[in-house]
Design a protein around this motif. Structure first.
Motif, PDB file in Angstrom:
ATOM      1  N   PRO A 172       6.336 -29.754  28.062  1.00  0.00           N
ATOM      2  CA  PRO A 172       7.359 -30.392  28.893  1.00  0.00           C
ATOM      3  C   PRO A 172       6.823 -30.730  30.275  1.00  0.00           C
ATOM      4  O   PRO A 172       6.003 -30.005  30.840  1.00  0.00           O
ATOM      5  N   VAL A 173       7.289 -31.837  30.810  1.00  0.00           N
ATOM      6  CA  VAL A 173       6.930 -32.281  32.152  1.00  0.00           C
ATOM      7  C   VAL A 173       8.232 -32.517  32.912  1.00  0.00           C
ATOM      8  O   VAL A 173       9.164 -33.128  32.386  1.00  0.00           O
ATOM      9  N   TYR A 174       8.313 -32.037  34.142  1.00  0.00           N
ATOM     10  CA  TYR A 174       9.548 -32.087  34.899  1.00  0.00           C
ATOM     11  C   TYR A 174       9.779 -33.463  35.526  1.00  0.00           C
ATOM     12  O   TYR A 174       8.904 -34.320  35.508  1.00  0.00           O
ATOM     13  N   MET A 175      10.965 -33.650  36.061  1.00  0.00           N
ATOM     14  CA  MET A 175      11.405 -34.952  36.550  1.00  0.00           C
ATOM     15  C   MET A 175      11.834 -34.849  38.009  1.00  0.00           C
ATOM     16  O   MET A 175      12.753 -34.095  38.327  1.00  0.00           O
ATOM     17  N   TYR A 176      11.173 -35.614  38.896  1.00  0.00           N
ATOM     18  CA  TYR A 176      11.648 -35.720  40.273  1.00  0.00           C
ATOM     19  C   TYR A 176      12.677 -36.841  40.288  1.00  0.00           C
ATOM     20  O   TYR A 176      12.328 -38.021  40.168  1.00  0.00           O
ATOM     21  N   SER A 177      13.949 -36.488  40.417  1.00  0.00           N
ATOM     22  CA  SER A 177      15.067 -37.384  40.107  1.00  0.00           C
ATOM     23  C   SER A 177      14.915 -37.814  38.655  1.00  0.00           C
ATOM     24  O   SER A 177      14.860 -36.960  37.777  1.00  0.00           O
ATOM     25  N   MET A 178      14.786 -39.112  38.396  1.00  0.00           N
ATOM     26  CA  MET A 178      14.665 -39.568  37.007  1.00  0.00           C
ATOM     27  C   MET A 178      13.225 -39.649  36.531  1.00  0.00           C
ATOM     28  O   MET A 178      12.973 -39.989  35.372  1.00  0.00           O
ATOM     29  N   GLY A 179      12.253 -39.322  37.401  1.00  0.00           N
ATOM     30  CA  GLY A 179      10.854 -39.484  37.027  1.00  0.00           C
ATOM     31  C   GLY A 179      10.550 -40.948  36.822  1.00  0.00           C
ATOM     32  O   GLY A 179      10.106 -41.376  35.759  1.00  0.00           O
ATOM     33  N   GLY A 180      10.772 -41.743  37.866  1.00  0.00           N
ATOM     34  CA  GLY A 180      10.797 -43.188  37.729  1.00  0.00           C
ATOM     35  C   GLY A 180       9.455 -43.882  37.671  1.00  0.00           C
ATOM     36  O   GLY A 180       9.398 -45.057  37.305  1.00  0.00           O
ATOM     37  N   LEU A 181       8.369 -43.197  37.998  1.00  0.00           N
ATOM     38  CA  LEU A 181       7.066 -43.844  37.963  1.00  0.00           C
ATOM     39  C   LEU A 181       6.499 -43.734  36.548  1.00  0.00           C
ATOM     40  O   LEU A 181       5.476 -43.112  36.276  1.00  0.00           O
ATOM     41  N   ALA A 182       7.211 -44.360  35.635  1.00  0.00           N
ATOM     42  CA  ALA A 182       6.873 -44.336  34.207  1.00  0.00           C
ATOM     43  C   ALA A 182       7.411 -45.612  33.576  1.00  0.00           C
ATOM     44  O   ALA A 182       8.253 -46.305  34.157  1.00  0.00           O
ATOM     45  N   GLU A 183       6.938 -45.925  32.389  1.00  0.00           N
ATOM     46  CA  GLU A 183       7.360 -47.160  31.735  1.00  0.00           C
ATOM     47  C   GLU A 183       8.804 -47.109  31.259  1.00  0.00           C
ATOM     48  O   GLU A 183       9.457 -48.147  31.133  1.00  0.00           O
ATOM     49  N   TYR A 184       9.295 -45.908  30.984  1.00  0.00           N
ATOM     50  CA  TYR A 184      10.707 -45.711  30.642  1.00  0.00           C
ATOM     51  C   TYR A 184      11.185 -44.455  31.356  1.00  0.00           C
ATOM     52  O   TYR A 184      10.402 -43.539  31.636  1.00  0.00           O
ATOM     53  N   CYS A 185      12.475 -44.371  31.667  1.00  0.00           N
ATOM     54  CA  CYS A 185      13.025 -43.150  32.242  1.00  0.00           C
ATOM     55  C   CYS A 185      14.489 -42.992  31.840  1.00  0.00           C
ATOM     56  O   CYS A 185      15.171 -43.971  31.525  1.00  0.00           O
ATOM     57  N   VAL A 186      14.940 -41.753  31.831  1.00  0.00           N
ATOM     58  CA  VAL A 186      16.323 -41.416  31.491  1.00  0.00           C
ATOM     59  C   VAL A 186      17.092 -41.126  32.771  1.00  0.00           C
ATOM     60  O   VAL A 186      16.627 -40.359  33.629  1.00  0.00           O
TER      61      VAL A 186
END
Length: 492
Positions: free
Chosen positions: A198-212
């Motif tokens: 598992p990898v944690y999320m700073y807010s939505m973890g937006g520096l990625a191709e998809y985010c929740v």
């Protein structure tokens, strides 16, 4: 918050309601082993309606995300299983993510946060999936294919504060996301492809191709607004608006000083001018040439823009660098002062006729500017602190002046120092301490979109640097070294 006339303010509101250390080289070699979705899956979906194909995007395949492992070590691009949204959440295909000083604080270890984690909290994108059992009203409000902007404060919508409309105080956001790096069931949505870790999320973890993202943290982005420039609405503009609207509670006729000329700061001055809610005496200034200002320069430029948007007829920008002063002019400042050449506090008092300003906003998060902010406020005024500080930073206060003169001061997005006051409103005898971490997503984010859509402030002027997804290294190095005049955005 502005000044032309109360009638114009009411009219606008009605319309809106309808509407120098160097960090190491970041981003080592990435691992990209396969297509987002296997070729045979793509072929099978190509015959389906576009919305149905989009809905099944996370039934297989992978994506890339930028991972923070530990302080002072490089970020890397890693491959993840496609994240799956749960009830009340949406999966978006990320189009742009802002480069914010809050992320840099995490990277440098100045703010403790769970790791490994995907950083980035200022995003735009396209909705591709709803979580199972998501409420029908949310699905109707945010249909598949919708263009959206996300707020960095993602309200749960159900806690004590959210039920009262105080999304900025959302209990679940602070208890789960900021404290644990998860969403509100206590789990992350990000898992590495190779190990399943598992990898944690700073807010939505937006520096990625998809985010929740929890749906309550979203607003529809009209097609007339570009993805890249609109990303700043979710943090830089969002934070500045919250400071002016909810923390400072600016009234017609108020004078304002903003310490720092960067992203959030410049938005404050711009909004106050354009919406006509500020007096002829709004002051934007940045002093203390003793330390780098880095991304805070972006923050203060945001405040500049917001003050102008709210209608300030006089905005004085004070900085130590002429390029920052010139940028402040393009974002709404009517006058500029170089703080190396004159005493900024004395100049503020001269402009206001002696007493100082009604409201001062500190956007740098430095002990020196904390004190300067208090010194620039008239008796009975307000000093609002929105600058993110290094953990353990201490600001000094003249207690007798606070008690005798009823100076109110607020905290916004600082770390550890008076930490409990940042996220809560506390009232003490004769001294009002205002806590504000940002704006309120459900109420304010759609208004900010409308402001941008109608051209009340210009997003294009607010973004000075654009980067490719693979250039996160350069983006954060530029940010750390003060080379981004206003806002940098990573295009994905």
């Amino acid at each position: 918050m502005g000044f032309p006339s109360i009638l114009s303010r009411i009219a606008i509101s009605r319309n809106l309601l309808s509407s120098k250390p160097t960090i190491p080289s970041i981003l080592l070699s990435s691992r990209w082993f396969s297509n987002l979705v296997a070729n045979n899956t793509d072929k099978a979906e190509s015959s389906l309606p576009s919305t149905l194909a989009a809905y099944h995007v996370s039934s297989g395949g992978y994506m890339r995300g930028t991972v923070f492992w530990e302080p002072d070590t490089p970020l890397t691009i890693e491959e993840f299983h496609m994240p799956r949204p749960k009830a009340g959440e949406v999966l978006i295909k990320t189009k742009a993510c802002g480069v914010c000083h809050s992320d840099l604080h995490v990277i440098k270890g100045e703010i403790p946060f769970s790791s490994p984690s995907v950083i980035g909290h200022e995003v735009t994108g396209e909705i591709v999936e709803h979580g199972p059992l998501t409420d029908r009203k949310i699905i109707e409000r945010f249909p598949i294919g919708s263009q959206v902007v996300g707020a960095f404060i993602m309200p749960c919508g159900n806690c004590f504060f959210c039920s009262k409309g105080h999304d900025d105080l959302c209990e679940d956001f602070f208890a789960y996301n900021r404290a644990k790096g998860t969403l509100y069931d206590g789990e992350t949505r990000l898992f590495l492809r190779d190990s399943g870790k598992p990898v944690y999320m700073y807010s939505m973890g937006g520096l990625a191709e998809y985010c929740v993202i929890p749906a309550h943290g979203l607003a529809i982005l009209p097609k007339s607004l570009p993805y890249t420039e609109s990303a700043i609405l979710g943090c830089a503009v969002f934070t500045a608006y919250g400071a002016m609207r909810h923390a400072a509670e600016v009234c017609p006729g108020d004078s304002i000083a903003v310490i720092g000329v960067g992203g959030v700061g410049s938005r404050i001055t711009n909004e106050n001018h354009e919406l006509g809610l500020f007096s002829p005496c709004s002051v934007l200034y940045h002093v203390v040439p003793l330390f780098p200002v880095y991304d805070n320069i972006l923050s203060e430029l945001t405040e500049n823009m917001i003050a102008r948007a709210f209608g300030a007829s006089l905005v004085i920008a004070v900085d130590i660098q002429n390029d920052k002063l010139q940028k402040a002019k393009t974002l709404g400042a009517t006058h500029t002062v170089n703080a190396i050449e004159e005493d900024a506090i004395e100049r503020i008092k001269e402009i206001t006729g002696g007493p100082g300003v009604d409201i001062a906003v500190e956007a740098l998060g430095k002990p020196q500017t904390f004190l300067q902010c208090l010194q620039s406020v008239r008796d009975g005024g307000k000093a609002v602190m929105i600058g993110l500080s290094k953990a353990g930073a201490i600001g000094e206060v003249d207690i007798n002046r606070l008690v005798r003169r009823k100076v109110a001061f607020g905290m916004m997005e600082s770390d550890h120092f008076l930490e409990n006051l940042v996220n809560r409103n506390v009232i003490q005898v004769l001294i009002r301490v205002i806590g504000s971490y940002g704006a309120r997503a459900r109420q304010d984010l759609p208004k900010l979109v409308k402001l941008a859509e109608t051209g009340i402030f210009n997003l294009n002027n607010a973004v000075s640097r654009k980067y490719k997804f693979e250039e996160g290294n350069k983006a954060f190095q530029d940010l750390n070294q003060g080379r981004i005049v206003s806002r940098g955005v990573i295009e994905i």
